[in-house]
Write an enzyme that holds these catalytic residues in place. Sequence first.
Site, PDB file in Angstrom:
ATOM      1  N   ASP A 149     -13.024 -16.502 -27.857  1.00 52.26           N
ATOM      2  CA  ASP A 149     -13.399 -17.333 -26.726  1.00 52.26           C
ATOM      3  C   ASP A 149     -14.861 -17.150 -26.341  1.00 52.26           C
ATOM      4  O   ASP A 149     -15.549 -16.264 -26.857  1.00 52.26           O
ATOM      5  CB  ASP A 149     -12.514 -17.004 -25.513  1.00 52.26           C
ATOM      6  CG  ASP A 149     -11.060 -17.386 -25.731  1.00 52.26           C
ATOM      7  OD1 ASP A 149     -10.803 -18.287 -26.562  1.00 52.26           O
ATOM      8  OD2 ASP A 149     -10.185 -16.783 -25.084  1.00 52.26           O
ATOM      9  N   TYR A 197      -7.982  -5.866 -31.128  1.00 54.53           N
ATOM     10  CA  TYR A 197      -8.935  -6.140 -30.057  1.00 54.53           C
ATOM     11  C   TYR A 197      -9.064  -4.913 -29.161  1.00 54.53           C
ATOM     12  O   TYR A 197      -8.099  -4.159 -28.967  1.00 54.53           O
ATOM     13  CB  TYR A 197      -8.461  -7.311 -29.192  1.00 54.53           C
ATOM     14  CG  TYR A 197      -8.770  -8.688 -29.752  1.00 54.53           C
ATOM     15  CD1 TYR A 197      -9.949  -9.351 -29.416  1.00 54.53           C
ATOM     16  CD2 TYR A 197      -7.865  -9.334 -30.587  1.00 54.53           C
ATOM     17  CE1 TYR A 197     -10.222 -10.616 -29.902  1.00 54.53           C
ATOM     18  CE2 TYR A 197      -8.130 -10.608 -31.087  1.00 54.53           C
ATOM     19  CZ  TYR A 197      -9.315 -11.245 -30.736  1.00 54.53           C
ATOM     20  OH  TYR A 197      -9.585 -12.505 -31.224  1.00 54.53           O
TER      21      TYR A 197
END
Length: 313
Positions: free
Chosen positions: A51, A111
Amino acid sequence: MRYSICLSYNGADFCGWQIQPSAPSVQAALEGALSRLLGGPVAVTGAGRTDTAVNAVGYIAHFDFGGSLPFETSDFIYKLNAILPRSVVVHEVIPVPDDFHARFGARRREYTYFIHRQKDPFVAPWSWQCGYPALDFDAMNEACQYLLGTHDFSCFEKTGTDNKTSVCTVFDAFWKPYTPSYLQVMGSEAGGTGAGACAPPHKGRGRGPLTEGTDGSLLPIRHLWQWEGPEGAKRPESPAPVPPASEHSYWYFRIAADRFLRNMVRATVGSLIEVGRGKHRPEWIAELIEKGTRSEAGESVPGNALFLNKVLY
């Protein structure tokens, strides 16, 4: 011939990995640099979307080129990095089998999300200052256990996406304290005071860090909260209150899965923070996954503190 690229990027300058009609993206920057260097249009496929503002370390992509590269590998990487913006760096370019696919061949992605508990200008660009008075990280780690396994994670997925399925398998999820590298280099302890406090006193050398006097002698530096006023006078409040030494100032959240939904990690972190604040029990995460909606989960945390840090094939 197909080539794999390993790169890292600071997401602050981009709308994310994927090309957008009217915004800068990492994919567009990489394709532009490759096309310029190879003398023709080059399409790049990445390991997955990130993103806006999200960072990546060791991101994997691939591209096809009809033949061998026109330069030695080291020269090719050097020239490619010279063309790319400063926020993107290529580490490696290697030939791979024609059936290698950066996105569909990935079996595990990882992540990491960073938070700090007090003001720190040195980590702020890549960490979220989570200033809630108290967070129960034991409860948050207990809640992480409900993320493990294969589930429908639509409660953490951004609404309006076109995924065929919201089912993912999470292999690992946990919170852990850490010490920023700049503090490690300067010998500060993990957690505790962080950047907002002065160094500890030098043993046998007075009450604080030392400075050189006009005569060459070593004198202690007087800190703002080392009150030197008249006896009996009220001591002023410290301008930078220091949290208890038992409370770590720097934490990261790590999660690994076979795939991730759009906004999934940031929404998961926001929901775990709700647990840490005592607004919900750890079991609430299981209830969300079973029958919750995105509107019932926690808020999405800022993207600048999120890193895609590992892709395995």
